[in-house]
Design a protein around this motif. Structure first.
Motif, PDB file in Angstrom:
ATOM      1  N   LYS A 114       0.842  -1.198   0.000  1.00 49.58           N
ATOM      2  CA  LYS A 114       0.000   0.000   0.000  1.00 49.58           C
ATOM      3  C   LYS A 114       0.880   1.251   0.000  1.00 49.58           C
ATOM      4  O   LYS A 114       1.730   1.423   0.877  1.00 49.58           O
ATOM      5  CB  LYS A 114      -0.923   0.011   1.214  1.00 49.58           C
ATOM      6  CG  LYS A 114      -2.081   0.998   1.101  1.00 49.58           C
ATOM      7  CD  LYS A 114      -3.055   0.814   2.256  1.00 49.58           C
ATOM      8  CE  LYS A 114      -4.332   1.628   2.027  1.00 49.58           C
ATOM      9  NZ  LYS A 114      -5.272   1.486   3.165  1.00 49.58           N
ATOM     10  N   LYS A 115       0.669   2.098  -0.996  1.00 55.37           N
ATOM     11  CA  LYS A 115       1.419   3.347  -1.122  1.00 55.37           C
ATOM     12  C   LYS A 115       0.457   4.462  -1.480  1.00 55.37           C
ATOM     13  O   LYS A 115      -0.356   4.307  -2.396  1.00 55.37           O
ATOM     14  CB  LYS A 115       2.508   3.227  -2.198  1.00 55.37           C
ATOM     15  CG  LYS A 115       3.575   2.188  -1.899  1.00 55.37           C
ATOM     16  CD  LYS A 115       4.603   2.105  -3.031  1.00 55.37           C
ATOM     17  CE  LYS A 115       5.663   1.061  -2.742  1.00 55.37           C
ATOM     18  NZ  LYS A 115       6.658   0.956  -3.855  1.00 55.37           N
ATOM     19  N   ASP A 116       0.546   5.557  -0.770  1.00 56.96           N
ATOM     20  CA  ASP A 116      -0.321   6.719  -1.016  1.00 56.96           C
ATOM     21  C   ASP A 116      -1.798   6.338  -0.978  1.00 56.96           C
ATOM     22  O   ASP A 116      -2.608   6.850  -1.753  1.00 56.96           O
ATOM     23  CB  ASP A 116       0.021   7.371  -2.360  1.00 56.96           C
ATOM     24  CG  ASP A 116       1.460   7.843  -2.417  1.00 56.96           C
ATOM     25  OD1 ASP A 116       1.955   8.323  -1.385  1.00 56.96           O
ATOM     26  OD2 ASP A 116       2.081   7.720  -3.489  1.00 56.96           O
ATOM     27  N   HIS A 120      -0.695  -1.524  -4.712  1.00 60.39           N
ATOM     28  CA  HIS A 120       0.123  -1.740  -5.906  1.00 60.39           C
ATOM     29  C   HIS A 120       0.750  -3.125  -5.842  1.00 60.39           C
ATOM     30  O   HIS A 120       0.947  -3.673  -4.758  1.00 60.39           O
ATOM     31  CB  HIS A 120       1.260  -0.709  -6.001  1.00 60.39           C
ATOM     32  CG  HIS A 120       0.817   0.711  -6.018  1.00 60.39           C
ATOM     33  ND1 HIS A 120       0.577   1.405  -7.186  1.00 60.39           N
ATOM     34  CD2 HIS A 120       0.568   1.581  -4.993  1.00 60.39           C
ATOM     35  CE1 HIS A 120       0.209   2.634  -6.885  1.00 60.39           C
ATOM     36  NE2 HIS A 120       0.193   2.769  -5.564  1.00 60.39           N
ATOM     37  N   GLU A 277      12.649  -4.078   2.188  1.00 58.40           N
ATOM     38  CA  GLU A 277      11.752  -3.150   2.873  1.00 58.40           C
ATOM     39  C   GLU A 277      11.335  -3.672   4.246  1.00 58.40           C
ATOM     40  O   GLU A 277      10.265  -3.376   4.748  1.00 58.40           O
ATOM     41  CB  GLU A 277      10.510  -2.871   2.015  1.00 58.40           C
ATOM     42  CG  GLU A 277      10.848  -2.156   0.708  1.00 58.40           C
ATOM     43  CD  GLU A 277       9.604  -1.673  -0.010  1.00 58.40           C
ATOM     44  OE1 GLU A 277       8.538  -1.593   0.620  1.00 58.40           O
ATOM     45  OE2 GLU A 277       9.702  -1.372  -1.205  1.00 58.40           O
ATOM     46  N   ASP A 305      -0.015   3.090   4.984  1.00 60.67           N
ATOM     47  CA  ASP A 305       0.903   2.949   3.858  1.00 60.67           C
ATOM     48  C   ASP A 305       2.135   2.147   4.287  1.00 60.67           C
ATOM     49  O   ASP A 305       2.572   2.216   5.435  1.00 60.67           O
ATOM     50  CB  ASP A 305       1.355   4.322   3.356  1.00 60.67           C
ATOM     51  CG  ASP A 305       0.289   5.012   2.529  1.00 60.67           C
ATOM     52  OD1 ASP A 305      -0.719   4.357   2.202  1.00 60.67           O
ATOM     53  OD2 ASP A 305       0.453   6.211   2.225  1.00 60.67           O
ATOM     54  N   GLY A 306       2.669   1.404   3.341  1.00 54.30           N
ATOM     55  CA  GLY A 306       3.835   0.573   3.612  1.00 54.30           C
ATOM     56  C   GLY A 306       3.486  -0.839   4.018  1.00 54.30           C
ATOM     57  O   GLY A 306       4.360  -1.705   4.094  1.00 54.30           O
TER      58      GLY A 306
END
Length: 386
Positions: A114-116, A120, A277, A305-306
């Motif tokens: 999850k980004k922004d 994705h 990550e 996010d992340g």
């Protein structure tokens, strides 16, 4: 003397004739040179333990056969790997061990990140149906009683296939049979079998008609390959949905359950890892049904996010205990070791195993479709059976 001008004016016809003759020659050669895998009879009290460790005393009675498989993806850049096979039976079950070289242990399966505020694929390539990076290692085993010994008569090369179906994603062709025969296919998956003792049990038959998503190219069309039952071992954990601005967005189908204290994100931190990550490197790359709940926008809003979520959900409901293909694999020192067991006589869409059964193998090195293969099958010869 033949009119050579006629042949020059029909290059397609000449190519077809040459192809037919070559295939006939290869099939004839393969039939003559099929290697034999001897399958000794063992006492039911001395069967190997299916745990990915091939040091069991029972295996010492099995004569190994090694096959070179080629034309795959990676394997140290060579695209090929040797697979050594041994087998045993006790008149009820058959046991296989497979050992093959793979310089890297690949246990990721395009996780979701999850980004922004949007989901994705993690570092996915442009072609979502032909991944050769963040994909798990796998081994496919195909069985047949077909007389078409050239890959069971089930591989059809080339982009042009037949009317009404999409072109093959890989550009190499489809698997299906055109003579009414049925082939049995077992698929060991580094991701799915990290949380399930069962292998995916498929069959190859006549080509199926594509569904709407496959016809549009959104989903991969697989030709004549289908699961034995509607209950597949694993399913993708995502779908594409339309966003408020009309763009297509990725959405998980299932989300991990909240932790007992209600800290939803805390349970997610142990769900998966993404190389480079952080995260728990020992965490499985798949979620099980009982670890998840159907997607909810309310739950999604709690996820920061992340966060990384696996893109595979594995079914842990009980498969038919009499027909299930079970297996365990271990990787060490650049080599996979896989042990499998299955009843000799199994379900409706399965090939019963006896003397004369043919076997082909295909190895995947973190690749979705680009597997190794070999032309000549192994012919099983079971001691005192069939």
């Amino acid at each position: 003397m033949p009119d050579r001008a006629k042949f020059r004016s029909r290059p397609v016809l000449v190519a077809v004739l040459v192809s037919v003759l070559c295939c006939a020659g290869l099939a004839g050669f393969a039939a003559i040179t099929v290697p034999v895998l001897e399958v000794p009879l063992i006492d039911p009290t001395n069967t190997p333990v299916i745990n990915g460790d091939t040091s069991d005393k029972a295996w010492s009675t099995a004569k190994p056969v090694t096959l070179m498989t080629a034309h795959g993806s990676d394997f140290g850049g060579s695209g090929e790997t040797e697979i050594t096979v041994r087998a045993l039976h006790d008149k009820r079950q058959i046991y296989f061990s497979f050992v093959w070289d793979d310089p890297t242990k690949s246990d990721e399966h395009i996780p979701l990140v999850k980004k922004d505020g949007i989901w994705h694929f993690a570092e996915i390539s442009q072609d979502a149906n032909d991944q050769n990076d963040q994909f798990d290692d796998r081994l496919a085993i195909m069985l047949a009683h077909s007389q078409a010994t050239l890959i069971g008569g089930a591989i059809h090369l080339g982009v042009a296939q037949f009317a009404g179906v999409p072109k093959p994603i890989s550009g190499r062709g489809f698997h299906y049979t055109s003579d009414g025969s049925l082939l049995d296919v077992w698929i060991w998956s580094g991701v799915a079998n990290a949380v399930s003792p069962y292998l995916q049990d498929d069959f190859i038959g006549a080509p199926e008609l594509p569904n709407a998503a496959q016809a549009k190219g959104v989903e991969r069309y697989a030709g004549g390959i289908a699961p034995d039952t509607p209950l597949a071992l694993s399913v993708p954990n995502f779908k594409m949905v339309q966003g408020t601005s009309g763009q297509e967005l990725l959405q998980p189908l299932r989300l991990p359950l909240p932790a007992p204290d209600g800290a939803f994100a805390a349970s997610l931190s142990q769900a998966a890892k993404l190389q480079g990550e952080g995260g728990d490197a020992s965490a499985p790359q798949a979620l099980t049904e009982d670890q998840t709940a159907p997607y909810s926008s309310v739950d999604d809003a709690l996820i920061p996010d992340g966060t990384i979520v696996p893109s595979v959900v594995v079914n842990t409901r009980s498969f038919d205990a009499g027909n299930g293909v079970k297996g365990v694999a271990k990787w060490a020192g650049g080599r996979w070791m896989l042990e499998i067991s299955r009843p000799l006589v199994s379900g409706v869409n399965d090939v019963s195993i006896n003397s004369g059964t043919l076997m082909w193998l295909a190895a995947f090195d973190h690749a979705q479709t680009r597997h190794t293969y070999h032309l000549r099958p192994l012919k099983l010869e079971l001691e005192n059976y069939g």
